[in-house]
Write an enzyme that holds these catalytic residues in place. Structure first.
Site, mmCIF file in Angstrom:
data_model
loop_
_atom_site.group_PDB
_atom_site.id
_atom_site.type_symbol
_atom_site.label_atom_id
_atom_site.label_comp_id
_atom_site.label_asym_id
_atom_site.label_seq_id
_atom_site.Cartn_x
_atom_site.Cartn_y
_atom_site.Cartn_z
ATOM 1 N N ASP A 174 -27.787 134.121 51.618
ATOM 2 C CA ASP A 174 -27.411 135.988 51.341
ATOM 3 C C ASP A 174 -29.567 135.968 51.815
ATOM 4 O OD1 ASP A 174 -26.383 137.724 51.182
ATOM 5 O OD2 ASP A 174 -25.455 137.202 49.443
ATOM 6 N N HIS A 229 -23.821 136.648 53.049
ATOM 7 C CA HIS A 229 -23.031 137.916 52.393
ATOM 8 C C HIS A 229 -22.099 138.137 53.256
ATOM 9 C CE1 HIS A 229 -23.750 141.357 50.190
ATOM 10 N NE2 HIS A 229 -23.726 141.743 50.567
ATOM 11 N N SER A 265 -20.581 142.124 46.969
ATOM 12 C CA SER A 265 -21.708 143.383 47.182
ATOM 13 C C SER A 265 -21.280 144.139 46.510
ATOM 14 C CB SER A 265 -21.196 143.491 48.767
ATOM 15 O OG SER A 265 -22.792 144.169 48.532
#
Length: 248
Positions: free
Chosen positions: A167, A199, A119
């Site tokens: 995601d 995610h 991320s």
């Protein structure tokens, strides 16, 4: 280096000197401890690797949901496409210095160094590699994106993109767009998309990452071994631009 109230977790080889260095950068609101499962998986696959996971350099200041706690590399407050690159650039010199310090401390050079980010950590890893080509031989970007798509290909760093197809924080289309741009620039990259995943850092994508580390031969290595072969880079880029589905 990280601030005084942050830390670095380390997993070192049981015997002998490290042969590889893997630096794990967590996502916003997490910490070095959140990367421990990934570190353990990498350590099992590469027992002679030194695996280091630092805390983000700043305390997490919250996001749109009001969540607080943990660490961050840059603030999410008021973040948009217009200011994302500026915020990333502010942390890159400090992060680059930390990477060089880790390389010096372990005796592992840039070519055997992998930046592994999730991320926000993946954003930092991608942009750091773009800013300092060759600081690491590999970048593994999980559920990440470029702050701004690159204008030139990296000559000394291979990129590996891993993403959950579902995601809803950083859409998988960002990974696809990055892969497309790198292919257009004739850079060296691979992509793996896991269906039914969001995610997260799932075992399926971790397994894909380990497979890529074990089996992908960088284009620059092919070129050095085979010499200047007309059309070689184009053929290799076409080979690795096939989007591979990970088992979910």
């Amino acid at each position: 280096m990280p601030s005084d109230d942050s830390l670095v977790l380390q997993w070192m080889p049981v015997q002998g000197r490290p042969e590889q260095l893997m630096l794990l950068l967590h996502g916003a609101g997490d910490s070095a401890a959140g990367m421990a499962p990934l570190a353990e998986a990498l350590r099992r696959a590469f027992p002679q690797a030194a695996v280091l996971a630092p805390d983000g350099f700043a305390l997490f200041d919250g996001d749109s949901s009001g969540a607080v706690g943990g660490r961050q590399w840059f603030s999410l407050q008021g973040l948009d496409d217009g200011n994302r690159m500026q915020r990333v650039r502010q942390v890159l010199p400090k992060l680059a210095a930390w990477v060089r310090g880790a390389q010096q401390a372990t005796g592992v050079g840039p070519a055997a160094t992998a930046l592994v980010g999730f991320s926000q950590g993946a954003i930092c890893a991608l942009e750091l590699a773009q800013a300092e080509d060759g600081l690491a031989g590999r970048v593994l970007a999980f559920s990440g994106r470029y702050a701004v798509l690159p204008e030139q290909a990296l000559q000394h760093t291979t990129l590996h993109f891993f993403h959950g197809a579902e995601d809803d924080v950083i859409a998988a289309d960002h990974a696809r767009a990055a892969m497309q741009r790198v292919a257009e620039l004739q850079g060296d990259a691979t992509i793996d998309i896991a269906r039914g995943l969001g995610h997260e850092l799932p075992a399926a994508l971790v397994d894909c990452a380990i497979d890529r580390l074990r089996t992908h031969i960088p284009h620059r290595t092919w070129a050095a071994a085979l010499g200047a072969v007309p059309g070689l880079n184009e053929r290799l880029a076409e080979r690795d631009h096939v989007e591979r589905d990970a088992e979910d």
